[in-house]
Design a protein around this motif. Structure first.
Motif, PDB file in Angstrom:
ATOM      1  N   SER A 158      -7.039  -5.148  -2.587  1.00 44.34           N
ATOM      2  CA  SER A 158      -5.855  -5.987  -2.375  1.00 44.34           C
ATOM      3  C   SER A 158      -4.886  -5.384  -1.364  1.00 44.34           C
ATOM      4  CB  SER A 158      -5.120  -6.182  -3.704  1.00 44.34           C
ATOM      5  OG  SER A 158      -4.601  -4.939  -4.169  1.00 44.34           O
ATOM      6  N   GLY A 159      -5.151  -4.157  -0.925  1.00 40.70           N
ATOM      7  CA  GLY A 159      -4.216  -3.467  -0.050  1.00 40.70           C
ATOM      8  C   GLY A 159      -3.136  -2.718  -0.806  1.00 40.70           C
ATOM      9  N   GLY A 160      -3.226  -2.723  -2.132  1.00 37.25           N
ATOM     10  CA  GLY A 160      -2.199  -2.080  -2.948  1.00 37.25           C
ATOM     11  C   GLY A 160      -2.201  -0.563  -2.879  1.00 37.25           C
ATOM     12  N   HIS A 161      -3.268   0.023  -2.351  1.00 41.23           N
ATOM     13  CA  HIS A 161      -3.347   1.483  -2.245  1.00 41.23           C
ATOM     14  C   HIS A 161      -2.258   2.074  -1.354  1.00 41.23           C
ATOM     15  CE1 HIS A 161      -5.343  -0.087   1.275  1.00 41.23           C
ATOM     16  NE2 HIS A 161      -5.360   1.109   1.827  1.00 41.23           N
ATOM     17  N   LEU A 162      -1.699   1.251  -0.454  1.00 39.67           N
ATOM     18  CA  LEU A 162      -0.686   1.752   0.473  1.00 39.67           C
ATOM     19  C   LEU A 162       0.601   2.174  -0.231  1.00 39.67           C
ATOM     20  CD1 LEU A 162      -1.072  -0.753   3.448  1.00 39.67           C
ATOM     21  CD2 LEU A 162      -2.200   1.447   3.090  1.00 39.67           C
ATOM     22  N   LYS A 163       0.775   1.753  -1.486  1.00 43.33           N
ATOM     23  CA  LYS A 163       1.964   2.124  -2.246  1.00 43.33           C
ATOM     24  C   LYS A 163       1.822   3.496  -2.895  1.00 43.33           C
ATOM     25  CE  LYS A 163       2.875  -2.733  -3.405  1.00 43.33           C
ATOM     26  NZ  LYS A 163       2.997  -3.723  -4.520  1.00 43.33           N
TER      27      LYS A 163
END
Length: 212
Positions: A158-163
């Motif tokens: 989901s791209g949530g790893h960037l947090k």
């Protein structure tokens, strides 16, 4: 240049911000990149989407060496081998230089040198990458324990790893990386396994024209 399904990340990145004008046959122009692996057996090749190194290199090697003929969807095969290789992986120490400036030295889980946004069967590793802007999005995932990495892997879709505090994002036209120590750091380049660090990644001045 051999392009696997990850090439979809290139076409999405080209068209997300401004859909192509198909009425007059215009082409969407996207930058391509060049990888040069330095060492006693120098390898040079182009890639359109994403190159990476660290555990991702081990994953691609495992996927490419897996027995053929099984009727499992590609994303499922990639996910299985990702789990397996993460459980086996020990973070490698590297030195990373962007546009001539040393910006990181230490253990990594993986580093993605992203021209496009998606790779690995739908992982949104670099959500803001744009193949037309002439810059890489460089995603550094620092070394961490297996449980943290497995949790992080799930959020990449989901791209949530960037947090995550383990992840940092940088932009550059030229990326250079060296291993520290004797442990090999394998490279993935658009689903191929061209070898290991040290390596140099550079955006090319020319462009790749895509037409529909």
């Amino acid at each position: 240049m051999r392009l696997r399904p990850q090439f979809s990340g290139v076409t999405r990145s080209c068209y997300d911000r401004q859909p192509p004008d198909l009425s007059n046959g215009t082409a969407d122009r996207c930058r391509i990149a060049h990888l040069r692996r330095r060492g006693w057996d120098t390898v040079s090749r182009h890639f359109a989407n994403i190159a990476s190194f660290g555990v991702s290199g081990h994953i691609v090697q495992a996927v490419n060496e897996a027995p053929k003929g099984r009727r499992l969807p590609g994303p499922m095969v990639f996910f299985f081998h990702s789990l397996l290789q993460i459980l086996r992986y020990t973070p490698r120490d590297i030195r990373l230089r962007l546009d001539g400036e040393d910006i990181y030295e230490g253990p990594i889980t993986a580093v993605a040198v992203a021209n496009g946004a998606w790779f690995g069967g739908g992982m949104k590793v670099a959500p803001e990458a744009d193949v037309a802007d002439g810059l890489f999005d460089v995603i550094i995932i620092r070394g961490a324990g297996r449980l943290k990495v497995l949790t992080l892997m799930n959020s990449i879709y989901s791209g949530g790893h960037l947090k995550s505090p383990l992840v940092s994002i940088h932009r550059a036209r030229l990326v250079e990386a060296w291993p520290i120590g004797r442990e090999p750091v394998p490279i993935d380049s658009d689903g191929e396994a061209p070898g290991q660090l040290p390596a140099r990644f550079e955006i090319m001045v020319g462009a790749l024209s895509l037409k529909i």
